[in-house]
Design a protein around this motif. Sequence first.
Motif, PDB file in Angstrom:
ATOM      1  N   ARG A  95      -8.098  -0.396   6.455  1.00  0.00           N
ATOM      2  CA  ARG A  95      -8.034  -0.731   5.008  1.00  0.00           C
ATOM      3  C   ARG A  95      -9.070  -1.709   4.627  1.00  0.00           C
ATOM      4  NH1 ARG A  95      -2.623  -0.028   6.551  1.00  0.00           N
ATOM      5  NH2 ARG A  95      -1.213   0.958   5.359  1.00  0.00           N
TER       6      ARG A  95
ATOM      7  N   GLY B 269       2.126   1.599  -3.282  1.00  0.00           N
ATOM      8  CA  GLY B 269       1.294   2.143  -4.317  1.00  0.00           C
ATOM      9  C   GLY B 269       1.032   0.774  -5.066  1.00  0.00           C
TER      10      GLY B 269
ATOM     11  N   SER C   5      -3.914  -0.161  -3.918  1.00  0.00           N
ATOM     12  CA  SER C   5      -4.488   0.907  -2.996  1.00  0.00           C
ATOM     13  C   SER C   5      -5.884   0.476  -2.439  1.00  0.00           C
ATOM     14  CB  SER C   5      -4.515   2.298  -3.787  1.00  0.00           C
ATOM     15  OG  SER C   5      -3.292   2.549  -4.344  1.00  0.00           O
TER      16      SER C   5
ATOM     17  N   ASP D  26       0.794  -1.274  -0.007  1.00  0.00           N
ATOM     18  CA  ASP D  26       0.059  -0.101  -0.155  1.00  0.00           C
ATOM     19  C   ASP D  26       0.791   1.309   0.050  1.00  0.00           C
ATOM     20  OD1 ASP D  26      -2.080   1.863   0.085  1.00  0.00           O
ATOM     21  OD2 ASP D  26      -2.535   1.224   2.462  1.00  0.00           O
ATOM     22  N   ARG D  27       1.782   1.198   0.796  1.00  0.00           N
ATOM     23  CA  ARG D  27       2.706   2.495   0.951  1.00  0.00           C
ATOM     24  C   ARG D  27       3.350   2.719  -0.294  1.00  0.00           C
ATOM     25  NH1 ARG D  27       3.699   0.563   5.891  1.00  0.00           N
ATOM     26  NH2 ARG D  27       5.637  -0.817   5.322  1.00  0.00           N
TER      27      ARG D  27
ATOM     28  N   ASP E 148      -8.508  -6.423  -5.582  1.00  0.00           N
ATOM     29  CA  ASP E 148      -7.131  -6.097  -4.816  1.00  0.00           C
ATOM     30  C   ASP E 148      -6.739  -7.539  -4.543  1.00  0.00           C
ATOM     31  OD1 ASP E 148      -7.540  -3.438  -5.069  1.00  0.00           O
ATOM     32  OD2 ASP E 148      -8.605  -3.344  -3.190  1.00  0.00           O
TER      33      ASP E 148
END
Length: 140
Positions: free
Chosen positions: A43, A31, A34, A28-29, A49
């Motif tokens: 989240r 990218g 997301s 997530d950090r 995903d």
Amino acid sequence: MDAETPVFAIAVAAELAGMHPQTLRQYDRLGLVSPTRTAGQSRRYSMRDVVQLREIAALSAQGLNLEGIRRILELENQVSELSSRVRELEHALAEELLNRPGRRVFAAGAAGDVVSLRAGARAEKANQVVVWRPLRRGSE
């Protein structure tokens, strides 16, 4: 519910993807994935995903680094968006051609040229292919 609906908490998404939750946070950090955030900022992952997380794992197992994986996913997403746009435009064009009064008939020549014909006219050469759509009764 569809593949885009964010329903999975990070622990569930990690289990479905076969990864550690910390890995999902790192992705997530970076990218790579997301997830949607709730009002409390936790989240929520969709099935799309999870599928993307599995793809990341597969690409990583093949030896790609995370920057390479990020670029591949970015290009795949771009291709998907462009394909969707092309389908929309094809549909709009087909609708326009069907609804336009005085539709034209086109013939393709042996050299690949396109010849526009008036409705009811025949192609001059016998080796041409005529593409036509029969009129629906009552529409014209």
